[in-house]
Scaffold this active site. Sequence first.
Site, PDB file in Angstrom:
ATOM      1  N   GLY A  52      50.664   8.029 -46.953  1.00  0.00           N
ATOM      2  CA  GLY A  52      51.647   7.103 -47.514  1.00  0.00           C
ATOM      3  C   GLY A  52      52.986   7.741 -47.812  1.00  0.00           C
ATOM      4  N   GLN A  65      46.672  23.669 -52.121  1.00  0.00           N
ATOM      5  CA  GLN A  65      47.133  25.066 -52.085  1.00  0.00           C
ATOM      6  C   GLN A  65      47.295  25.551 -50.647  1.00  0.00           C
ATOM      7  OE1 GLN A  65      44.793  27.704 -54.690  1.00  0.00           O
ATOM      8  NE2 GLN A  65      44.177  25.906 -55.862  1.00  0.00           N
ATOM      9  N   GLY A  99      54.425 -11.641 -29.574  1.00  0.00           N
ATOM     10  CA  GLY A  99      53.561 -10.854 -28.700  1.00  0.00           C
ATOM     11  C   GLY A  99      54.119 -10.875 -27.292  1.00  0.00           C
ATOM     12  N   CYS A 117      58.730 -16.227 -32.406  1.00  0.00           N
ATOM     13  CA  CYS A 117      58.961 -15.667 -31.078  1.00  0.00           C
ATOM     14  C   CYS A 117      58.011 -16.316 -30.058  1.00  0.00           C
ATOM     15  CB  CYS A 117      58.849 -14.147 -31.126  1.00  0.00           C
ATOM     16  SG  CYS A 117      59.566 -13.318 -29.688  1.00  0.00           S
ATOM     17  N   HIS A 140      62.718 -13.189 -35.426  1.00  0.00           N
ATOM     18  CA  HIS A 140      61.665 -12.612 -36.274  1.00  0.00           C
ATOM     19  C   HIS A 140      62.121 -12.594 -37.733  1.00  0.00           C
ATOM     20  CE1 HIS A 140      58.863 -11.014 -33.158  1.00  0.00           C
ATOM     21  NE2 HIS A 140      59.956 -11.040 -32.413  1.00  0.00           N
ATOM     22  N   GLU A 158      60.454 -12.202 -40.348  1.00  0.00           N
ATOM     23  CA  GLU A 158      59.711 -11.252 -41.182  1.00  0.00           C
ATOM     24  C   GLU A 158      60.473  -9.961 -41.434  1.00  0.00           C
ATOM     25  OE1 GLU A 158      58.055 -10.476 -36.937  1.00  0.00           O
ATOM     26  OE2 GLU A 158      58.923 -12.124 -38.088  1.00  0.00           O
TER      27      GLU A 158
END
Length: 545
Positions: A17, A192, A352, A379, A515, A517
């Site tokens: 992450g 370490q 896609g 799309c 798009h 998003e």
Amino acid sequence: MKTNYIFVTGGVVSSLGKGIAAASLAAILEARGLNVTIMKLDPYINVDPGTMSPIQHGEVFVTEDGAETDLDLGHYERFIRTKMTRRNNFTTGRVYSEVLRKERRGDYLGATVQVIPHITNEIKDRIISGGEGHDVVLVEVGGTVGDIESLPFLEAIRQMAVEVGREHTLYLHLTLVPYLAAAGEVKTKPTQHSVKELLSIGIQPDILICRSDRVIPANERAKIALFCNVPEKAVISLKDVDSIYKIPGLLKSQGLDDYICKRFSLDCPEANLSEWEQVIYEEANPSGEVTIGMVGKYVELPDAYKSVIEALKHGGLKNRLTVNIKLLDSQDVETRGVELLKGLDAILVPGGFGGRGVEGKIMTARYARENNIPYLGICLGMQVALIEFSRHVAGLEKASSTEFEPDCRLPVVGLITEWRDEDGNLEVRSEESDLGGTMRVGGQPCHLTKDSLVRTLYGADTIVERHRHRYEVNNLLLKRIEDAGLRVAGRSVDNKLVEIIEIPDHPWFVACQFHPEFTSTPRDGHPLFTGFVKAAGKYQKGQLK
């Protein structure tokens, strides 16, 4: 103010992450009034992720200026206000490509071109140019310390401390501190050894962020500090949390931002994280929940739809609803039928490429239309909705796209150079056109149709959204489809290209060529996703009209 650099590396294992940690730290520094940006250096040989399989690499995040980049840039934009550009992400392939181009051009004056100094200089130049105008630049180095692919990047960031000054560079290393149930304790040895590996390259980390499934005890943090030669207050415990939006507060509570500001001699106010506290509150206190089905072809790797999934969650935040996302393979819908779609409160068909599973998506669009279920197509999701409407409402039974059927007689979707009318006449467009036979990518303005649903949702006449596609709606067949009841709700500002479609006599049916998003954030959401999730909530209660 001279630019300060924070180099973020990872050790022990991959997928710890780093992107989320870097973005969370950037959010805190931004909340202190600093001008912050983030860069991602990817060690793979591909020039960019644009042609990589979504199932292997995850989604391709598109920036406003049209760069196809790593999905981590999506995390960056969701956490900070700074917009990413093509300068914020580059790969080994991009670096080598540029160095070889310069060598062929004679820029190196006949010198023997080597990793040091030519490759490392190119990396440093890109870091410096990408950070221009910012107070702090976080630079995430992809991969794990010890990987052979990352060595040129690590050498370049080592040299940065010499060239821009140690007082303006800081090395942050993210590691794993595992808990062994049999021993009943966390183990610091992997950390370490990871730091030892980093030291062998010539980099002494200034800060360690230690990932674990629990809070790391103070005595273990002291042990890590001693053996890794890092101040104890710079050993940060980052435990697993149920929401990534809690991470900025978790890092701030341990004084990480104070430590960094003192290290860089930055005089700035305390961080105000009230916006993030509001996001956490909205997430923790929903008034209900909805189930939204996402019918795609890459569902075996949810990261292939990372931004869509996050945007749906943001829509939930704005409506105080928990969004349960049911991922459905479009090929399963094709073979097993629309029974798989029963019980959903809304349906989304994302983007896609290629013909696999397309008929399943067309069946999905038809099911949503005929059953008055809220539908959002993105799309390819817009193109299949158009094909479905053309076949079953407009009477164009052979309607398809030249992407799936190159010789189809009624291409309602095609490359601009392939548009045919109902008589089969080909309208030839110039190959020199910006859109002809090429990928249309990046931010594009769109004019919204008066009285359309999307104009109400956006509250604006003109918007800018990001595209990534080669195929467009065929204007030569559009009139017959519009006459059958489809509304074009958005067009390019030159009025040539269809950007959004709606079905006015459906409660909530919106599909867009772009798009949305990519511009949704947890603090602001996005008009389409907020409206879509709201419609799902109303549909569930039988209130959608």
